[in-house]
Design an enzyme around this catalytic site. Structure first.
Site, PDB file in Angstrom:
ATOM      1  N   HIS A 171       0.844  -1.194   0.000  1.00 28.33           N
ATOM      2  CA  HIS A 171       0.000   0.000   0.000  1.00 28.33           C
ATOM      3  C   HIS A 171       0.879   1.244   0.000  1.00 28.33           C
ATOM      4  O   HIS A 171       2.048   1.208   0.404  1.00 28.33           O
ATOM      5  CB  HIS A 171      -0.894   0.001   1.236  1.00 28.33           C
TER       6      HIS A 171
ATOM      7  N   GLU B 193       1.042   3.837   1.884  1.00 27.75           N
ATOM      8  CA  GLU B 193       1.623   4.219   3.177  1.00 27.75           C
ATOM      9  C   GLU B 193       2.864   3.384   3.496  1.00 27.75           C
ATOM     10  O   GLU B 193       3.872   3.908   3.966  1.00 27.75           O
ATOM     11  CB  GLU B 193       0.585   4.036   4.301  1.00 27.75           C
TER      12      GLU B 193
ATOM     13  N   CYS C 144      -6.324   2.077   5.475  1.00 19.06           N
ATOM     14  CA  CYS C 144      -7.040   0.840   5.791  1.00 19.06           C
ATOM     15  C   CYS C 144      -6.639   0.379   7.194  1.00 19.06           C
ATOM     16  O   CYS C 144      -5.747   0.949   7.834  1.00 19.06           O
ATOM     17  CB  CYS C 144      -6.724  -0.232   4.749  1.00 19.06           C
TER      18      CYS C 144
ATOM     19  N   CYS D 233      -2.876  -0.444   7.442  1.00 13.03           N
ATOM     20  CA  CYS D 233      -2.010   0.733   7.429  1.00 13.03           C
ATOM     21  C   CYS D 233      -2.195   1.578   8.691  1.00 13.03           C
ATOM     22  O   CYS D 233      -1.226   2.091   9.246  1.00 13.03           O
ATOM     23  CB  CYS D 233      -2.268   1.560   6.175  1.00 13.03           C
TER      24      CYS D 233
END
Length: 188
Positions: free
Chosen positions: A70, A72, A100, A103
């Site tokens: 992801h 992040e 999410c 994260c």
């Protein structure tokens, strides 16, 4: 200093902060656009330390075939190649979509200072939409979140992605007749 001068300075400081937030969120949106161009879910982010972007990230789950890549995580990985982990305590994250659950948990463990995001994540959001990992009582320091920065632009990035065919989907659904919805019901 008289009170009116203090108020004027305070207003100028607030305007400066709003300008900074806008600038950094626009940088996250640029990363989201890059993700979209490469066939990734268009989530982009920047990490900001002492007023400077120190790392950038965009989703890379489709290309890498790795569900943990992801935006992040990629930004944190980039930052930690150059800086010690402790600076994340003084670092802000600007991201197009609410982090999410995965994260949000990592950001809490890294003790990020604050998170600014564009739109909520109604299916997997970890900072208020589904769970509130940023503020739940626990071992790690909670962090504040501020949502709604360039809300419509963040949503439009996602809409542009989800209207196109996704050949990487396990069971792709035909989308030939879909049209891009550019309206917003709540006018927010």
């Amino acid at each position: 200093m008289n009170s009116s001068a203090g108020v004027a300075e305070s207003n100028q400081s607030q305007e400066h902060n709003e300008t900074q937030h806008e600038y950094f969120m626009k940088q996250a949106l640029v990363m989201g656009e890059k993700a979209l161009e490469t066939g990734e879910t268009p989530v982009g982010c920047v990490l900001v330390y002492k007023g400077e972007v120190i790392a950038r990230g965009m989703n890379d789950t489709n290309k890498s075939m790795n569900g943990t890549r992801h935006a992040e995580f990629l930004a944190i990985e980039e930052a930690l190649q150059k800086y010690p982990r402790v600076i994340l305590r003084e670092t802000d994250l600007y991201v197009t979509v609410e982090p999410c659950i995965m994260c949000a948990s990592a950001l809490r463990q890294y003790q990020i200072r604050a998170v600014y995001f564009g739109c909520g994540n109604e299916r997997f959001g970890g900072t208020g939409s589904v769970l509130s990992l940023h503020s739940d009582p626990g071992i790690d320091q909670p962090y504040p979140v501020y949502g709604g920065l360039f809300h419509k632009e963040a949503i439009m990035l996602l809409r542009r992605f989800y209207i196109q065919e996704n050949e990487n989907a396990p069971n792709p659904r035909p989308k030939r007749n879909r049209e891009l919805n550019t309206s917003f019901d709540d006018d927010s």
